[in-house]
Design an enzyme around this catalytic site. Structure first.
Site, short mmCIF file in Angstrom:
data_model
loop_
_atom_site.label_atom_id
_atom_site.label_comp_id
_atom_site.label_asym_id
_atom_site.label_seq_id
_atom_site.Cartn_x
_atom_site.Cartn_y
_atom_site.Cartn_z
N GLY A 271 20.97 35.54 25.33
CA GLY A 271 21.91 34.43 25.44
C GLY A 271 21.39 33.39 26.41
O GLY A 271 20.18 33.19 26.53
N GLU A 272 22.31 32.70 27.07
CA GLU A 272 22.00 31.66 28.06
C GLU A 272 21.43 30.39 27.41
O GLU A 272 21.25 29.38 28.08
CB GLU A 272 21.02 32.14 29.14
CG GLU A 272 21.47 33.36 29.90
CD GLU A 272 20.43 33.83 30.93
OE1 GLU A 272 19.42 33.12 31.15
OE2 GLU A 272 20.64 34.90 31.51
N GLY A 273 21.07 30.44 26.13
CA GLY A 273 20.36 29.34 25.48
C GLY A 273 18.86 29.58 25.38
O GLY A 273 18.12 28.72 24.92
#
Length: 340
Positions: A307-309
């Site tokens: 996640g997180e980008g």
């Protein structure tokens, strides 16, 4: 004030979805013509060619540059996390926000590598959403506020948007949203998330099943699916992606959670994600099926599930390469090379 600043309820959000700008047809035509003149066999750069044309169309420039890429990381807490659906406690959300702000996370290093700005938006971390097995995760006012926060976070001058997230319990929320949108069994959409297995994974599946049963009468409305089963960071990502569409800012989607948030827009208004490409295929359960449902082919497949980008920012490098070749290569005439 922008449209997003005025979100006060579902009607405002539906109005924003009803009036979506499209790409610049002239830029697409000119970029397509330019591709045919570059010093290479036609089609030899494969998907890089279509990616560059897509980007040119949304930027309204037949020979664009990728400028001011923005990563917006949205963080929120989930009431459903109290059901032990994650391998980590809920306080990790706050701790990871501090880590993002201090520059110590994977997304910080990747943002620096690819020259992207990173903005961290914490959404009422001291006030988790309601447990969606007992009630709607958010009231209409809370949902509209989260969507508006996402909208407001987008830099109008950005040349690209990546929406990332952090929130203990949010793979559970994303799985519930995906199942609510597209049907199937909860087990089809639930993955290991932070690493749950065995009885914990079974409990996560049961939690999603309970949420779907609790809200079954609302599952025909994509926005209600997100309000009832999602979380503030999912709503904010949807708001940011919608804002990007209104500003003709191309978007690279991240993993399962981001894609679930984005899928709400596509389910509510087919074509709403025409300005978005899938950055990568994550290792999280259900992501491949979710991408298939929204008609997106990922640029990368690296087994990521952070996640997180992070996966989308790695794909930013692919986009930067595509646009650099498209805009910077010589044509046959410029180079004095004989064409086919």
């Amino acid at each position: 004030m922008t449209m997003g600043d005025r979100f006060s309820g579902m009607d405002d959000i539906r109005a924003a979805l009803a009036d979506l700008p499209g790409p610049d047809a002239g830029a697409i035509a000119d970029a397509t013509a330019r591709q045919a003149q570059l010093t290479k066999p036609a089609g030899s750069l494969g998907r890089l060619e279509t990616l560059a044309i897509w980007y040119a169309g949304w930027r309204g420039d037949a020979r664009p540059q990728v400028t001011r890429p923005q990563i917006a990381v949205f963080a929120a807490n989930h009431g459903v996390a109290a059901r032990s659906v994650s391998a980590y406690p809920a306080e990790v959300t706050v701790q990871m926000v501090a880590n993002f702000q201090a520059g110590g996370a994977a997304i910080n290093r990747l943002a620096e590598t690819y020259g992207a700005r990173i903005d961290v938006v914490a959404l009422d971390l001291d006030r988790p959403t309601a447990d969606f097995t007992e009630s709607a995760a958010m009231t209409e006012a809370e949902f509209a506020a989260a969507m508006a926060s996402g909208w407001a976070a987008v830099d109008p001058q950005a040349g690209l948007l990546v929406a990332g997230e952090m929130g203990i319990g949010n793979t559970t929320a994303a799985a519930a949203v995906a199942a609510g949108l597209f049907g199937g069994q909860a087990a089809d959409w639930v993955g290991r998330g932070t690493g749950v297995a065995g009885p914990a994974l079974a409990g996560k599946i049961a939690t999603v099943e309970a949420g779907l049963a609790r809200h079954r009468d609302a599952l025909g409305d994509p926005l209600e699916v997100l309000r009832r089963l999602g979380g503030r960071e999912l709503a904010a990502m949807a708001g940011a992606i919608l804002a990007a569409r209104h500003r003709r800012i191309p978007v690279l989607l991240d993993g399962f959670i981001c894609t679930a948030a984005a899928a709400v827009l596509e389910a509510a208004r087919p074509g709403a994600l025409d300005h978005a490409e899938a950055g990568h295929l994550s290792a999280e359960g259900g992501h491949a099926a979710l991408l298939e449902r929204i008609g997106k082919t990922p640029l990368l497949s690296l087994g990521l599930r952070l996640g997180e980008g992070t996966g989308a920012v790695l794909a930013l490098g692919v986009l930067q390469g595509a646009v650099a070749c498209h805009s910077g290569m010589a044509t046959f005439a410029e180079a004095g090379v004989s064409g086919a």
